[in-house]
Design a protein around this motif. Structure first.
Motif, PDB file in Angstrom:
ATOM      1  N   HIS A  11      31.504  38.917  71.803  1.00  0.00           N
ATOM      2  CA  HIS A  11      32.710  38.861  71.482  1.00  0.00           C
ATOM      3  C   HIS A  11      33.621  37.879  71.735  1.00  0.00           C
ATOM      4  CE1 HIS A  11      32.165  42.913  69.204  1.00  0.00           C
ATOM      5  NE2 HIS A  11      31.591  43.333  70.244  1.00  0.00           N
ATOM      6  N   THR A  12      34.413  37.223  70.603  1.00  0.00           N
ATOM      7  CA  THR A  12      35.151  36.263  70.960  1.00  0.00           C
ATOM      8  C   THR A  12      36.744  36.464  70.391  1.00  0.00           C
ATOM      9  OG1 THR A  12      33.629  34.448  70.723  1.00  0.00           O
ATOM     10  CG2 THR A  12      35.756  33.708  70.418  1.00  0.00           C
ATOM     11  N   ALA A  13      37.700  35.922  71.275  1.00  0.00           N
ATOM     12  CA  ALA A  13      39.009  36.263  70.867  1.00  0.00           C
ATOM     13  C   ALA A  13      39.764  35.028  71.019  1.00  0.00           C
ATOM     14  CB  ALA A  13      39.525  37.351  71.675  1.00  0.00           C
ATOM     15  N   PRO A  14      40.739  34.726  70.220  1.00  0.00           N
ATOM     16  CA  PRO A  14      41.745  33.493  70.499  1.00  0.00           C
ATOM     17  C   PRO A  14      42.782  33.895  71.665  1.00  0.00           C
ATOM     18  CG  PRO A  14      42.300  34.707  68.340  1.00  0.00           C
ATOM     19  CD  PRO A  14      41.137  35.513  68.942  1.00  0.00           C
ATOM     20  N   ALA A  15      43.219  32.956  72.398  1.00  0.00           N
ATOM     21  CA  ALA A  15      44.359  33.140  73.402  1.00  0.00           C
ATOM     22  C   ALA A  15      45.386  32.006  73.107  1.00  0.00           C
ATOM     23  CB  ALA A  15      43.550  33.164  74.749  1.00  0.00           C
ATOM     24  N   ALA A  16      46.547  32.509  73.390  1.00  0.00           N
ATOM     25  CA  ALA A  16      47.552  31.660  73.305  1.00  0.00           C
ATOM     26  C   ALA A  16      48.053  31.115  74.679  1.00  0.00           C
ATOM     27  CB  ALA A  16      49.078  32.187  72.691  1.00  0.00           C
ATOM     28  N   ALA A  17      47.033  30.507  75.432  1.00  0.00           N
ATOM     29  CA  ALA A  17      47.095  29.956  76.746  1.00  0.00           C
ATOM     30  C   ALA A  17      46.082  28.761  76.715  1.00  0.00           C
ATOM     31  CB  ALA A  17      46.902  30.985  77.728  1.00  0.00           C
ATOM     32  N   PRO A  18      46.492  27.762  77.676  1.00  0.00           N
ATOM     33  CA  PRO A  18      45.571  26.683  77.681  1.00  0.00           C
ATOM     34  C   PRO A  18      44.232  27.023  78.435  1.00  0.00           C
ATOM     35  CG  PRO A  18      47.726  26.254  78.646  1.00  0.00           C
ATOM     36  CD  PRO A  18      47.809  27.721  78.372  1.00  0.00           C
ATOM     37  N   ALA A  19      43.030  26.562  78.037  1.00  0.00           N
ATOM     38  CA  ALA A  19      41.660  26.578  78.666  1.00  0.00           C
ATOM     39  C   ALA A  19      41.768  26.747  79.909  1.00  0.00           C
ATOM     40  CB  ALA A  19      40.850  25.988  77.860  1.00  0.00           C
ATOM     41  N   GLY A  20      42.476  25.958  80.703  1.00  0.00           N
ATOM     42  CA  GLY A  20      42.279  25.930  82.266  1.00  0.00           C
ATOM     43  C   GLY A  20      42.914  27.077  82.776  1.00  0.00           C
TER      44      GLY A  20
END
Length: 312
Positions: A11-20
């Protein structure tokens, strides 16, 4: 020997945060108990900079389970490969990976893949639900990244006891007796179905404000190491998560006893008797938890030093 049938989930979900930021949260497993609700305690057994081994205590279907994890960290690709082994289900490891992909604008995509053997006790539907829940918890924690300086609070209270470490530890372990011994505890309900794993429900009162409440927690007791770690599963406002540890360090004259706290505050929740600013909540929680832990520490010292005086 035929290979075991696998149950895959992805499963994949978007996140409102930088990848790092998201990758850092996933890599720093010892911080998970205060950031992710299902984790009670995480111990890093070894770490060479690229691989680590962990013991993970987590809540699964209301029960405390301990699994062993081996991970390979790929910071450049922002990927973590892992293998989980449940000692109660030998020979049925779960394999998986976390992947974090930058999307620009301070956002990213987070993917969790997990591949459990059919003998692991996890059916396809159960595995799907578990993967979705883990992914959602990581995204929710990561999206607070720019507010963590206000929401996270860590501190320690300690004192020195001229007395037996065993008596101090016994006092801290016997939380079921605290209603008769510790002023802020009005009633204590404790179960220990597995040795060293306590489920505690404390009915408490705050002398400073007069407020009463109920706190539920899981306690992991390690007598040989002189440690008791605890994670609250039901918390009073303004606390969203509370993870801590009682630790004993014997020395030539007695023992140093410390209580450490890691707290996540709820967002936009006023502290009782204080204003709505984060600073008010931080001050209230620091004073309140500091007062209750110091109260228990002081009583533990009294019991140990009284026993020592009787021996003399």
């Amino acid at each position: 020997m035929p290979s075991q049938r696998k149950h895959p989930a992805r499963h994949t979900a978007p996140a409102a945060a930088p990848a790092g930021v998201v990758y850092g949260l996933l890599a720093d497993a010892p911080r998970w108990p205060v950031l992710l609700p299902s984790y009670v305690h995480v111990e890093r057994v070894d770490f060479d900079g690229a691989q680590d081994s962990l013991r993970l205590w987590h809540l699964r279907h209301g029960q405390v389970r301990c699994v062993l994890a081996r991970r390979v960290l790929h910071p450049r690709e922002r990927r973590i490969d892992f293998e989980l082994t449940d000692p109660l289900l030998p020979g049925a490891p779960t394999h998986g990976s976390w992947n974090v992909s930058p999307q620009g604008g301070g956002r990213c995509l987070v993917t969790l893949c997990q591949d459990a053997a059919a003998a692991s006790g996890q059916g396809p539907d159960m595995l799907e639900a578990q993967v979705r829940a883990q992914l959602a918890a990581v995204v929710e924690a990561a999206e607070r990244w720019d507010r963590l300086d206000e929401l996270l609070l860590s501190f320690e209270d300690s004192l020195h006891v001229t007395g037996s470490p065993e008596i101090v530890y016994d006092f801290l372990y016997r939380i079921a007796d605290w209603a008769d011994l510790v002023p802020h505890v009005e009633r204590a309900e404790v179960t220990e179905d597995v040795p060293g794993v306590q489920r505690a429900v404390l009915h408490t009162s705050d002398p400073g404000t007069g407020d009463t409440g109920v706190v539920e927690s899981v306690r992991l007791c390690f007598p040989a190491a002189g440690r008791i770690v605890h994670k609250q599963t039901v918390t009073p406002d303004p606390v969203a998560a509370h993870y801590g540890e009682w630790s004993l360090e014997p020395d030539a004259s007695g023992v140093r006893v410390a209580c450490t706290h890691q707290v996540m505050l709820r967002e936009a929740t006023p502290a009782p008797g204080a204003g709505a600013r984060p600073a008010d909540a931080r001050r209230h929680v620091r004073e309140w938890l500091g007062r209750t832990s110091t109260e228990a520490l002081t009583l533990a010292r009294w019991h140990a030093e009284s026993a020592l005086r009787r021996l003399r």
